[in-house]
Design an enzyme around this catalytic site. Structure first.
Site, PDB file in Angstrom:
ATOM      1  N   TYR A   8       0.862  -1.189   0.000  1.00  0.00           N
ATOM      2  CA  TYR A   8       0.000   0.000   0.000  1.00  0.00           C
ATOM      3  C   TYR A   8       0.895   1.234   0.000  1.00  0.00           C
ATOM      4  O   TYR A   8       1.869   1.299   0.764  1.00  0.00           O
ATOM      5  CB  TYR A   8      -0.889  -0.006   1.249  1.00  0.00           C
ATOM      6  CG  TYR A   8      -1.761   1.213   1.386  1.00  0.00           C
ATOM      7  CD1 TYR A   8      -2.813   1.449   0.506  1.00  0.00           C
ATOM      8  CD2 TYR A   8      -1.549   2.135   2.406  1.00  0.00           C
ATOM      9  CE1 TYR A   8      -3.631   2.564   0.637  1.00  0.00           C
ATOM     10  CE2 TYR A   8      -2.367   3.254   2.550  1.00  0.00           C
ATOM     11  CZ  TYR A   8      -3.406   3.457   1.661  1.00  0.00           C
ATOM     12  OH  TYR A   8      -4.209   4.565   1.798  1.00  0.00           O
ATOM     13  N   ASP A  19       9.342   2.528  -0.468  1.00  0.00           N
ATOM     14  CA  ASP A  19       8.329   3.169   0.362  1.00  0.00           C
ATOM     15  C   ASP A  19       8.643   2.789   1.810  1.00  0.00           C
ATOM     16  O   ASP A  19       8.264   1.720   2.279  1.00  0.00           O
ATOM     17  CB  ASP A  19       6.935   2.692  -0.051  1.00  0.00           C
ATOM     18  CG  ASP A  19       5.860   3.297   0.835  1.00  0.00           C
ATOM     19  OD1 ASP A  19       6.203   3.866   1.883  1.00  0.00           O
ATOM     20  OD2 ASP A  19       4.670   3.186   0.471  1.00  0.00           O
ATOM     21  N   LYS A  22       5.117   8.499   8.762  1.00  0.00           N
ATOM     22  CA  LYS A  22       4.894   7.910  10.087  1.00  0.00           C
ATOM     23  C   LYS A  22       5.942   8.302  11.150  1.00  0.00           C
ATOM     24  O   LYS A  22       5.850   9.381  11.704  1.00  0.00           O
ATOM     25  CB  LYS A  22       4.756   6.403   9.950  1.00  0.00           C
ATOM     26  CG  LYS A  22       3.598   6.061   8.966  1.00  0.00           C
ATOM     27  CD  LYS A  22       2.860   4.832   9.321  1.00  0.00           C
ATOM     28  CE  LYS A  22       2.014   4.315   8.175  1.00  0.00           C
ATOM     29  NZ  LYS A  22       0.608   4.647   8.299  1.00  0.00           N
TER      30      LYS A  22
HETATM   31  C1  PLP Z   1       3.751   1.827   3.359  1.00  0.00           C
HETATM   32  C2  PLP Z   1       2.804   2.990   3.279  1.00  0.00           C
HETATM   33  N1  PLP Z   1       2.963   3.887   2.296  1.00  0.00           N
HETATM   34  C3  PLP Z   1       2.154   4.960   2.175  1.00  0.00           C
HETATM   35  C4  PLP Z   1       1.121   5.161   3.062  1.00  0.00           C
HETATM   36  C5  PLP Z   1       0.240   6.357   2.919  1.00  0.00           C
HETATM   37  O1  PLP Z   1       0.548   7.256   3.945  1.00  0.00           O
HETATM   38  P1  PLP Z   1      -0.527   8.364   4.377  1.00  0.00           P
HETATM   39  O2  PLP Z   1      -1.635   7.634   5.044  1.00  0.00           O
HETATM   40  O3  PLP Z   1       0.259   9.253   5.305  1.00  0.00           O
HETATM   41  O4  PLP Z   1      -0.939   9.056   3.124  1.00  0.00           O
HETATM   42  C6  PLP Z   1       0.923   4.260   4.107  1.00  0.00           C
HETATM   43  C7  PLP Z   1      -0.178   4.445   5.067  1.00  0.00           C
HETATM   44  O5  PLP Z   1      -0.526   3.611   5.844  1.00  0.00           O
HETATM   45  C8  PLP Z   1       1.779   3.139   4.207  1.00  0.00           C
HETATM   46  O6  PLP Z   1       1.621   2.226   5.188  1.00  0.00           O
END
Ligand code: PLP
Length: 420
Positions: free
Chosen positions: A139, A230, A258
């Protein structure tokens, strides 16, 4: 009727499904939070939970860490939004680039999805290609071209309603941990970037198999595609330098969020000048936001990142190893097939004969059993994310002596859940 139920009935009237992010919902209603401190979160009825959701990993130091809270409050008194640059933004970018792309640059954005959108735009501009290769179960935020086989809240759906087919047309998807499938797609298509969670944390926790990340590094380089890690979850979580430090593989671009913000909204995309200097205003790749580099978030992030010291990671790793083995022992004692994964302070249990290495194997796990365990844990005062597609996280606010109690709660919850 308890207060959380009353608040939920009220929220549903003005907020879609009563929640501002889908994963926050579980039936019949989520508990409503009133406050949190250290390892605990309290609901609106005064019940206290040990928090193993920890802001989906953001709260490496636990809730309301005094240093982070002090820094944010002090900045809030000096102003919360300037819309001109500050010295603190440069300081934070120096810390980030020092760990993730020495000699490079970081652009601060508001959330992980913004970082993903920026990374894709940079990669497409740099390569002159439009295709993106991602992995099923990873994700990367609620971004149209990435809402394909996206794990977490979107798992199982090829995309979301409202995403035009054209938006997902340039997105190729390979199974996680399958470098051969990725290589095959890279051979057959001109790909701008390979985007991957270096340890996948949105289909439960699925660590990379031996050689997977190294193969992606080699294959993407050979294909002329950028490798984007990511590290929204893994950044500052697995190690100060994230998964790339832990697994020893360097991407071209890194996304962080995060734990970077220490509980405040902040994210970053970073990489070498040859890529990052393509961003506007110096370059032709447009990217902008009113709240980017928000002073309160940056102050919190500086306080948080400065306290992410190596001994913290060894302590968290030891506690998490202890907890993971207690969970596994409890499941074995209950005669339940299971797999427990752990990476530093992240962990998750799957009720399956295993192995669990990709989205397909996660789907085969017993999700109903997980749901029963979640409810039972909650009734025992332990809060984990409600879905098998999420991961659990320890924070520095836990002490080694807390782990036995958590292990007992898991044991009792697994026994109860196994009776159906
Ligand atoms: C691995 C990863 N990338 C991107 C995102 C998206 O981040 P945001 O919710 O701050 O847009 C998340 C959100 O949970 C994530 O776990």
């Amino acid at each position: 009727m308890d207060r959380s139920s009353r608040l939920y009935a009220r929220s549903r009237r003005s907020i879609p499904s009563g929640v501002n992010s889908p994963v926050r919902f579980y039936a019949p209603r989520p508990f409503f939070a009133s406050r949190a401190r250290g390892r605990h979160i309290w609901d609106a009825d005064g019940a206290r939970y040990s928090d193993l959701c920890n802001g989906y990993g953001a709260l490496l130091l636990g809730h309301a860490d005094p240093g982070v809270a002090r820094a944010a409050a002090a900045q809030a008194r000096k102003g919360s939004l300037y819309c001109v640059p500050t010295e603190q933004e440069a300081e934070l970018a120096e810390l980030v680039t020092g760990l993730y792309c020495p000699g490079g640059r970081a652009r601060l954005v508001n959330g992980g999805a913004d970082a993903a959108a920026a990374a894709i735009r940079i990669a497409r501009a740099a390569t002159g290609r439009s295709k993106i290769l991602k992995f099923a179960g990873c994700y990367h935020g609620a971004v149209d071209p990435l809402l394909v086989e996206a794990g977490s809240g979107a798992a199982g759906a090829p995309s979301s309603a409202g995403v035009p087919r054209q938006a997902a047309r340039d997105t190729l998807v390979a199974p996680y941990n399958d470098a051969a499938a990725a290589g095959d797609l890279l051979d057959r298509h001109d790909v701008a970037c390979v985007m991957v969670e270096p340890a996948a944390a949105n289909m439960g926790l699925v660590p990379p198999g031996r050689g997977f990340l190294r193969s992606l590094r080699r294959l993407s380089r050979r294909a002329g595609a950028l490798l984007v890690f990511d590290e929204v979850v893994t950044g500052f979580r697995l190690a100060p330098g994230g998964a790339q430090e832990a697994y020893g593989v360097r991407p071209d671009l890194t996304m962080l969020a995060k734990a970077l913000g220490g509980g405040y909204p902040l994210a970053a995309v970073c990489g070498p000048p040859r890529l990052m200097d393509r961003l506007a205003p110096g370059g032709p790749v447009y990217q902008a936001s009113t709240y980017a580099g928000n002073p309160v978030s940056v102050a919190a992030a500086l306080a948080a990142v400065r306290s992410y010291k190596r001994p913290l990671y060894s302590r968290l790793g030891r506690m998490c190893r202890d907890l993971a083995s207690r969970i596994s022992d409890a499941a074995s004692d209950a005669g339940v097939e299971h797999v427990v994964h752990r990476a530093s302070s992240i962990f998750q249990v799957f009720f399956t004969g295993g192995p669990v290495r990709d989205l397909e194997s996660v789907r085969r796990a017993d999700h109903a059993m997980f749901g029963r365990m979640f409810r039972s844990l909650l009734s025992r005062g332990v809060f984990v994310a409600p879905s098998q597609y999420e991961s659990s996280f320890l924070s520095a606010a836990y002490r080694p002596e807390d782990v036995a109690g958590l292990g007992e709660a898991y044991g009792a919850a697994i026994r109860e859940a196994s009776h159906g």
